[in-house]
Design a protein around this motif. Sequence first.
Motif, short mmCIF file in Angstrom:
data_model
loop_
_atom_site.label_atom_id
_atom_site.label_comp_id
_atom_site.label_asym_id
_atom_site.label_seq_id
_atom_site.Cartn_x
_atom_site.Cartn_y
_atom_site.Cartn_z
N ASP A 1 32.84 91.42 87.93
CA ASP A 1 32.09 92.04 89.03
C ASP A 1 33.07 92.87 89.84
N VAL A 2 32.58 93.45 90.93
CA VAL A 2 33.44 94.36 91.69
C VAL A 2 34.60 93.63 92.34
N VAL A 3 34.34 92.45 92.94
CA VAL A 3 35.43 91.78 93.64
C VAL A 3 36.49 91.28 92.66
N SER A 4 36.09 90.80 91.49
CA SER A 4 37.11 90.40 90.51
C SER A 4 37.88 91.62 90.02
N HIS B 1 21.63 88.15 75.60
CA HIS B 1 20.42 87.70 76.29
C HIS B 1 20.19 88.49 77.57
N ILE B 2 21.26 89.03 78.13
CA ILE B 2 21.15 89.85 79.32
C ILE B 2 20.58 91.22 78.94
N PRO B 3 19.64 91.77 79.70
CA PRO B 3 19.16 93.12 79.41
C PRO B 3 20.29 94.13 79.48
N VAL B 4 20.29 95.07 78.59
CA VAL B 4 21.39 96.04 78.52
C VAL B 4 21.51 96.82 79.83
N ASP B 5 20.38 97.10 80.50
CA ASP B 5 20.44 97.84 81.76
C ASP B 5 21.22 97.07 82.82
N LEU B 6 21.05 95.75 82.86
CA LEU B 6 21.79 94.94 83.82
C LEU B 6 23.28 94.90 83.48
N MET B 7 23.60 94.77 82.20
CA MET B 7 25.00 94.78 81.79
C MET B 7 25.66 96.10 82.17
N LEU B 8 25.00 97.21 81.87
CA LEU B 8 25.60 98.51 82.17
C LEU B 8 25.65 98.77 83.67
N ASP B 9 24.70 98.24 84.42
CA ASP B 9 24.75 98.40 85.87
C ASP B 9 26.01 97.76 86.43
N MET B 10 26.32 96.54 85.99
CA MET B 10 27.53 95.88 86.50
C MET B 10 28.79 96.59 86.02
N VAL B 11 28.79 97.02 84.78
CA VAL B 11 29.94 97.76 84.26
C VAL B 11 30.16 99.03 85.08
N GLY B 12 29.07 99.74 85.39
CA GLY B 12 29.20 100.95 86.18
C GLY B 12 29.74 100.68 87.57
N ARG B 13 29.33 99.58 88.19
CA ARG B 13 29.85 99.22 89.50
C ARG B 13 31.36 98.97 89.44
N ILE B 14 31.80 98.32 88.36
CA ILE B 14 33.23 98.07 88.18
C ILE B 14 33.99 99.38 88.03
N VAL B 15 33.47 100.29 87.21
CA VAL B 15 34.13 101.58 87.00
C VAL B 15 34.28 102.33 88.33
N ARG B 16 33.23 102.32 89.14
CA ARG B 16 33.27 103.06 90.40
C ARG B 16 34.20 102.44 91.43
N ALA B 17 34.61 101.20 91.20
CA ALA B 17 35.46 100.49 92.17
C ALA B 17 36.94 100.68 91.91
N THR B 18 37.31 101.40 90.87
CA THR B 18 38.73 101.51 90.50
C THR B 18 39.03 102.88 89.94
N SER C 1 39.29 84.07 82.27
CA SER C 1 39.67 84.41 83.64
C SER C 1 38.62 83.92 84.63
N GLN C 2 37.35 84.07 84.28
CA GLN C 2 36.30 83.54 85.15
C GLN C 2 36.37 82.01 85.21
N ASN C 3 36.64 81.39 84.08
CA ASN C 3 36.76 79.92 84.05
C ASN C 3 37.91 79.44 84.95
N VAL C 4 39.02 80.19 84.95
CA VAL C 4 40.14 79.84 85.83
C VAL C 4 39.70 79.92 87.29
N ALA C 5 38.97 80.99 87.64
CA ALA C 5 38.50 81.15 89.02
C ALA C 5 37.53 80.04 89.39
#
Length: 268
Positions: free
Chosen positions: A38-41, A72-89, A239-243
């Motif tokens: 996600d964006v904060v990670s 199982h996740i809809p592709v639109d939701l996956m790409l939405d989160m990916v896009g948020r990550i791209v825009r954050a860096t 990495s998420q499991n560590v967090a």
Amino acid sequence: MADPASRSVTLTPTARRGAELLRLHRDPALLRVVNVWDVVSATTVAAVEGTRALATASHSIAATLGYEDGEHIPVDLMLDMVGRIVRATELPVTADLEGGYGDPAETVRRAIGLGVVGANIEDQLRPVAEAAANVERIMRMAEQEGVDFVLNARTDAFSLGRNREPAVNLADAVERGRAYLDAGAPVVFVPARLDEEQVGALVDAFGPQRLTMIAIPGVPPLARLEELGVARVSYGPMSQNVALTALQHLVEDVHRGGGVPETMRILN
């Protein structure tokens, strides 16, 4: 495609990041990417000195949004989160896109539109010719988009071959990896608890800076993987499991009467 350096003056921001991500894979220094979800990670990892690229983890993104792993996740939701990550860096971002959600080339095309410059695509042990054709379509489409796209062509020879002999899995990974490289993939991802002999065999088969791995406990040390010619290591959902483990430790300590550890950093 042409030498990225010769096109540097005219590269779009996405193409420039693609050229940089490809360079990082071609560099003899092992590229080490700790996966984000996600964006904060993403911003937390990007802020650490030495981070040169980001990689998303599909399992972790799905879990964040309440879905099981495995498309199982809809592709639109996956790409939405990916896009948020791209825009954050400003760093190059490579995305784990599982098996491509039914249309690998179209899913990658949409990801490139978001600024993604690399992706994992699983073969899911499809017939080699079919999987290689997917690789070829992705790379052709990426070239049309003007991006040196770092397709991390994943073979599930080991991850889905748990009931087979390791030698059979290794031979299958070699056959599949060579086919994907021939189809235009710059690197091949073989997620497994590989030993040094297996790593050496894969590097010999693919060439140096063509193998990528997941750095799960039990694989050779990072310095040795670099010596062997591995291009990149990633950490998937670990990495998420560590967090989340750190969060559970906090809760357990609170229940014992403790509190926030003195080592906590203010990160957001």
